[in-house]
Scaffold this motif. Structure first.
Motif, short mmCIF file in Angstrom:
data_model
loop_
_atom_site.label_atom_id
_atom_site.label_comp_id
_atom_site.label_asym_id
_atom_site.label_seq_id
_atom_site.Cartn_x
_atom_site.Cartn_y
_atom_site.Cartn_z
N LEU A 187 40.46 49.91 46.05
CA LEU A 187 41.21 50.02 44.80
C LEU A 187 41.08 48.70 44.04
CD1 LEU A 187 44.46 51.71 46.12
CD2 LEU A 187 42.41 52.78 45.22
N ASP A 188 41.30 48.73 42.74
CA ASP A 188 41.20 47.51 41.94
C ASP A 188 42.11 46.41 42.46
OD1 ASP A 188 39.39 48.86 40.37
OD2 ASP A 188 40.85 49.34 38.80
N SER A 189 43.29 46.80 42.95
CA SER A 189 44.25 45.82 43.45
C SER A 189 43.82 45.21 44.79
CB SER A 189 45.63 46.46 43.61
OG SER A 189 45.56 47.53 44.54
N GLU A 190 42.83 45.81 45.44
CA GLU A 190 42.34 45.30 46.72
C GLU A 190 41.11 44.40 46.58
OE1 GLU A 190 43.63 48.92 49.64
OE2 GLU A 190 41.81 49.19 48.45
N ILE A 191 40.61 44.28 45.36
CA ILE A 191 39.42 43.47 45.12
C ILE A 191 39.87 42.08 44.68
CG2 ILE A 191 37.35 43.21 43.72
CD1 ILE A 191 37.35 46.31 43.47
N ARG A 192 39.48 41.09 45.45
CA ARG A 192 39.89 39.72 45.16
C ARG A 192 39.21 39.22 43.90
NH1 ARG A 192 38.93 34.63 49.13
NH2 ARG A 192 40.22 33.19 47.98
N SER A 193 39.96 38.55 43.08
CA SER A 193 39.41 38.01 41.84
C SER A 193 39.84 36.57 41.67
CB SER A 193 39.90 38.83 40.64
OG SER A 193 39.44 38.24 39.44
N THR A 194 38.92 35.75 41.24
CA THR A 194 39.23 34.35 40.96
C THR A 194 39.34 34.09 39.46
OG1 THR A 194 36.88 33.80 41.02
CG2 THR A 194 38.10 33.57 43.08
N LEU A 195 39.31 35.18 38.69
CA LEU A 195 39.39 35.02 37.24
C LEU A 195 40.83 34.69 36.83
CD1 LEU A 195 37.17 37.96 35.97
CD2 LEU A 195 36.57 35.55 36.20
N MET A 196 40.93 33.80 35.88
CA MET A 196 42.22 33.43 35.32
C MET A 196 42.16 33.65 33.82
SD MET A 196 43.16 29.95 37.39
CE MET A 196 44.84 29.91 36.84
N ARG A 197 43.31 33.89 33.23
CA ARG A 197 43.35 34.11 31.79
C ARG A 197 44.40 33.18 31.18
NH1 ARG A 197 42.94 39.65 28.66
NH2 ARG A 197 43.10 38.80 26.58
N ARG A 198 43.98 32.45 30.19
CA ARG A 198 44.91 31.58 29.48
C ARG A 198 45.69 32.37 28.46
NH1 ARG A 198 41.98 27.39 26.60
NH2 ARG A 198 44.02 27.22 25.66
N VAL A 199 46.77 31.82 27.99
CA VAL A 199 47.62 32.48 27.01
C VAL A 199 46.84 32.79 25.73
CG1 VAL A 199 49.68 32.23 25.60
CG2 VAL A 199 49.68 31.38 27.94
N CYS A 200 45.89 31.95 25.40
CA CYS A 200 45.10 32.17 24.18
C CYS A 200 44.12 33.32 24.33
CB CYS A 200 44.35 30.90 23.79
SG CYS A 200 43.00 30.49 24.93
N GLY A 201 43.96 33.83 25.56
CA GLY A 201 43.07 34.96 25.79
C GLY A 201 41.75 34.60 26.44
N THR A 202 41.47 33.32 26.59
CA THR A 202 40.23 32.89 27.24
C THR A 202 40.30 33.21 28.73
OG1 THR A 202 40.05 31.06 25.68
CG2 THR A 202 38.71 30.92 27.67
N THR A 203 39.24 33.83 29.24
CA THR A 203 39.15 34.13 30.66
C THR A 203 38.09 33.24 31.28
OG1 THR A 203 39.77 36.42 30.26
CG2 THR A 203 38.72 35.96 32.35
N PHE A 204 38.39 32.68 32.46
CA PHE A 204 37.42 31.83 33.14
C PHE A 204 37.56 32.00 34.64
CE2 PHE A 204 41.27 29.42 32.73
CZ PHE A 204 41.39 28.71 33.91
N ASP A 205 36.52 31.64 35.37
CA ASP A 205 36.51 31.75 36.82
C ASP A 205 37.02 30.43 37.39
OD1 ASP A 205 35.97 32.04 39.53
OD2 ASP A 205 34.07 33.07 39.18
N SER A 206 38.13 30.49 38.08
CA SER A 206 38.76 29.28 38.60
C SER A 206 37.95 28.64 39.73
CB SER A 206 40.18 29.58 39.09
OG SER A 206 40.13 30.51 40.17
N TRP A 207 37.00 29.35 40.31
CA TRP A 207 36.17 28.80 41.38
C TRP A 207 34.89 28.17 40.87
CZ3 TRP A 207 36.19 31.69 46.65
CH2 TRP A 207 37.49 31.74 47.13
N LYS A 208 34.67 28.23 39.57
CA LYS A 208 33.48 27.60 39.00
C LYS A 208 33.93 26.38 38.21
CE LYS A 208 30.81 31.83 38.74
NZ LYS A 208 30.16 32.81 37.86
N PRO A 209 33.70 25.20 38.77
CA PRO A 209 34.18 23.98 38.11
C PRO A 209 33.76 23.85 36.66
CG PRO A 209 33.38 23.48 40.31
CD PRO A 209 33.02 24.93 40.03
#
Length: 103
Positions: free
Chosen positions: A60-82
């Motif tokens: 399920l989608d909830s079982e797939i680990r994700s390192t993506l983060m989303r800022r309040v401004c809407g920008t999405t980035f991968d927290s594991w990629k420096p």
């Protein structure tokens, strides 16, 4: 359904039971809003989708680990990629300092 709206009974034949059911359903149906049927249909479809994913062996989608983060401004980035996370650290730290979650 609200408590006390259910019905039960025993009939001598199937035909008698079916007639009693039809009469009770006709009486009850007018008290059920159309939105309740739509909600039930949505729930039924959602559960069928979950069962289909499970049958295919998918997570399920909830079982797939994700390192993506989303800022309040809407920008999405991968927290594991420096390279992606460094530009946002200053904003995250400032937001944490402003709301008291970081000192």
């Amino acid at each position: 359904m609200e408590p006390g709206t259910w019905r039960r009974g025993i009939a001598a034949t199937f035909e008698t039971a079916r007639e009693a059911f039809e009469a009770a359903w006709t009486e009850l149906r007018i008290t059920i809003p159309d939105a309740a049927f739509a909600e039930w249909g949505h729930d039924r479809d959602w559960r069928a989708g979950i069962a289909a994913k499970r049958a295919r062996g998918e997570k399920l989608d909830s079982e797939i680990r994700s390192t993506l983060m989303r800022r309040v401004c809407g920008t999405t980035f991968d927290s594991w990629k420096p390279a992606e996370s460094y530009p946002h650290r200053a904003h995250i730290t400032a937001a944490q300092a402003a709301n008291g979650t970081r000192r």
